[in-house]
Scaffold this active site. Structure first.
Site, PDB file in Angstrom:
ATOM      1  CE  LYS A  85     -43.355   0.467 -35.919  1.00 17.98           C
ATOM      2  NZ  LYS A  85     -43.266  -0.100 -37.246  1.00 17.98           N
ATOM      3  CE  LYS A  89     -40.654  -7.627 -36.087  1.00 13.70           C
ATOM      4  NZ  LYS A  89     -40.783  -6.822 -37.192  1.00 13.70           N
ATOM      5  CE  LYS A 123     -33.967  -2.724 -36.978  1.00  8.23           C
ATOM      6  NZ  LYS A 123     -33.605  -2.269 -38.314  1.00  8.23           N
TER       7      LYS A 123
HETATM    8  P1  TYM Z   1     -37.370  -3.574 -41.530  1.00  7.38           P
HETATM    9  O1  TYM Z   1     -36.283  -2.561 -41.600  1.00  7.38           O
HETATM   10  O2  TYM Z   1     -38.189  -3.656 -40.306  1.00  7.38           O
HETATM   11  O3  TYM Z   1     -36.753  -4.986 -41.785  1.00  7.38           O
HETATM   12  C1  TYM Z   1     -35.981  -5.247 -42.950  1.00  7.38           C
HETATM   13  C2  TYM Z   1     -36.243  -6.642 -43.456  1.00  7.38           C
HETATM   14  O4  TYM Z   1     -35.950  -7.584 -42.440  1.00  7.38           O
HETATM   15  C3  TYM Z   1     -37.077  -8.423 -42.238  1.00  7.38           C
HETATM   16  N1  TYM Z   1     -37.168  -8.774 -40.818  1.00  7.38           N
HETATM   17  C4  TYM Z   1     -37.381 -10.033 -40.388  1.00  7.38           C
HETATM   18  N2  TYM Z   1     -37.551 -11.172 -41.062  1.00  7.38           N
HETATM   19  C5  TYM Z   1     -37.721 -12.288 -40.329  1.00  7.38           C
HETATM   20  N3  TYM Z   1     -37.731 -12.304 -38.965  1.00  7.38           N
HETATM   21  C6  TYM Z   1     -37.568 -11.164 -38.259  1.00  7.38           C
HETATM   22  N4  TYM Z   1     -37.554 -11.186 -36.939  1.00  7.38           N
HETATM   23  C7  TYM Z   1     -37.393  -9.938 -38.968  1.00  7.38           C
HETATM   24  N5  TYM Z   1     -37.213  -8.645 -38.599  1.00  7.38           N
HETATM   25  C8  TYM Z   1     -37.076  -7.950 -39.750  1.00  7.38           C
HETATM   26  C9  TYM Z   1     -38.280  -7.611 -42.684  1.00  7.38           C
HETATM   27  O5  TYM Z   1     -39.347  -8.454 -43.036  1.00  7.38           O
HETATM   28  C10 TYM Z   1     -37.705  -6.871 -43.862  1.00  7.38           C
HETATM   29  O6  TYM Z   1     -37.752  -7.677 -45.002  1.00  7.38           O
HETATM   30  N6  TYM Z   1     -40.969  -1.801 -44.440  1.00  7.38           N
HETATM   31  C11 TYM Z   1     -39.673  -2.431 -44.447  1.00  7.38           C
HETATM   32  C12 TYM Z   1     -38.618  -1.612 -45.166  1.00  7.38           C
HETATM   33  C13 TYM Z   1     -38.977  -1.284 -46.566  1.00  7.38           C
HETATM   34  C14 TYM Z   1     -38.997  -2.172 -47.683  1.00  7.38           C
HETATM   35  C15 TYM Z   1     -39.402  -1.354 -48.793  1.00  7.38           C
HETATM   36  C16 TYM Z   1     -38.736  -3.523 -47.837  1.00  7.38           C
HETATM   37  C17 TYM Z   1     -39.333  -0.044 -47.007  1.00  7.38           C
HETATM   38  N7  TYM Z   1     -39.583  -0.099 -48.351  1.00  7.38           N
HETATM   39  C18 TYM Z   1     -39.505  -1.906 -50.068  1.00  7.38           C
HETATM   40  C19 TYM Z   1     -38.848  -4.076 -49.128  1.00  7.38           C
HETATM   41  C20 TYM Z   1     -39.233  -3.266 -50.220  1.00  7.38           C
HETATM   42  C21 TYM Z   1     -39.234  -2.614 -43.003  1.00  7.38           C
HETATM   43  O7  TYM Z   1     -39.677  -1.951 -42.119  1.00  7.38           O
HETATM   44  O8  TYM Z   1     -38.277  -3.477 -42.828  1.00  7.38           O
END
Ligand code: TYM
Length: 329
Positions: free
Chosen positions: A111, A194, A197
């Site tokens: 980032k 991957k 968004k």
């Molecule tokens: P975020 O919002 O980017 O994504 C949410 C969840 O979706 C999964 N994910 C994917 N899994 C497989 N293939 C993909 N292409 C893909 N894109 C997204 C992410 O692995 C995630 O599980 N940091 C986290 C949000 C968060 C969180 C937490 C998660 C904040 N606090 C506590 C679990 C527990 C995030 O940015 O996810």
């Protein structure tokens, strides 16, 4: 019963990566565990601080969580910023999180490289806030995709460090909730890594069938394999990765065999893939349309969820304060 915490940032609509990374198996997940599903709106501020979009993004994720099958009667569904206990735990954990380890995190480096003009402290301490989300419920399982593996590892490190520092066995060391399988990474249809968004290569849960067909049709292919049993190039392997999560084993085997004998017809593969993606997403799309304007329902879910989450979090925070030596006069 074990405790599960699942978070999704409120940066837009949910896509297949979110679904298969974090929500798949929700039925089993919520029936077998005490589950907390939350919308990480504080986290979204590290990259998307837009007051005009914040609320509607949160709303989208709330609707889509529910449409994906999360049952607020069984699980707790809440918005991160409604449970301000997380801010205090974040602050406390930050006292024991070191610049060296935070600045080496892969997601931070990525980032920071992409947004040179906005390398903020929230971005640096993103993993501490995520650890606070999880430890605030003393969870032991966290459903996440492959991209969150390192953050989870850091959560374990922070939990262990806290326990060691204060000579307690308080926090559990949370592991990924994945039914013993490897963590999943859903690729984009554009031949790149991957689905995400910010990558602009998503199939969304509310996408209409025509648009799904169009996106799948446009996926990168080539003239086909020339040598039997050859290795698949990444962009073809990506199509198979998605096929593996949306289709049956027989279907995957069929196209694998066709690949191996050099008889594969990408038109057939894409038709099947689109059909099976539509099969998975159609019920969610219907449910999204049904509840997206139901303000009363969404209000009730978010309010009740916040109360339940706060009750749990404040109990844990009270213990943490005590362990750290805070005392009332
Ligand atoms: P975020 O919002 O980017 O994504 C949410 C969840 O979706 C999964 N994910 C994917 N899994 C497989 N293939 C993909 N292409 C893909 N894109 C997204 C992410 O692995 C995630 O599980 N940091 C986290 C949000 C968060 C969180 C937490 C998660 C904040 N606090 C506590 C679990 C527990 C995030 O940015 O996810």
């Amino acid at each position: 019963m074990e405790t599960v915490v699942s978070g999704i940032r409120s940066t837009g609509k949910l896509h297949l990566g979110n679904y298969f990374g974090a929500l798949k198996n929700f039925a089993r997940m919520q029936n077998e565990n005490k589950c907390f599903f939350f919308i990480a709106d504080y986290h979204s501020l590290t990259t998307h601080p837009d007051p005009k979009l914040l609320h509607s993004n949160v709303r989208n994720v709330l609707v889509e969580y529910l449409a994906a099958g999360i049952d607020p009667e069984i699980s707790t569904v809440y918005i991160q910023s409604d449970v301000q206990e997380v801010c205090e735990l974040y602050l406390l954990l930050n006292m024991h999180a070191y610049l060296g380890e935070l600045s080496k995190t892969v997601s931070f480096k990525e980032k920071a490289r992409k947004h040179k003009d906005n390398v903020n402290a929230g971005l640096l301490t993103y993993p501490t806030l995520m650890a606070a989300d999880i430890l605030m419920h003393n969870a032991n399982k966290v459903p996440v995709g492959k991209d969150q593996e390192q953050h989870l590892e850091m959560t374990r490190k922070f939990a262990r460090r806290f326990n060691n520092m204060y000579g307690v066995e308080y926090f559990k060391e949370p592991v990924a909730y994945n039914f013993g399988q490897d963590l999943i990474k859903i690729p984009g249809l554009d031949g790149s890594g991957k689905m995400g968004k910010s990558e602009g290569n998503c199939i969304y849960l509310d996408e209409d069938p025509k648009s799904i067909e169009k996106k799948v049709k446009r996926a990168l292919t080539d003239e086909g394999p020339k040598v039997p049993n050859s290795e698949k190039p990444d962009y073809i392997e990506n199509l198979f990765t998605i096929l593996r999560v949306v289709s049956t084993d027989e279907v995957v085997q069929h196209f694998d065999d066709k690949w191996n004998t050099c008889e594969i017809r990408y038109g057939d593969l894409k038709k099947q893939l689109a059909e099976d993606i539509i099969k998975v997403t159609a019920p969610m799309r219907e449910r999204i349309l049904e509840i997206q304007n139901d303000d009363a329902y969404l209000h009730r879910v978010a309010t009740e969820g916040a109360a339940k989450a706060r009750e749990n979090a404040s109990r844990i925070l009270k213990d943490v304060r005590e362990i750290m030596g805070f005392k009332k006069f």
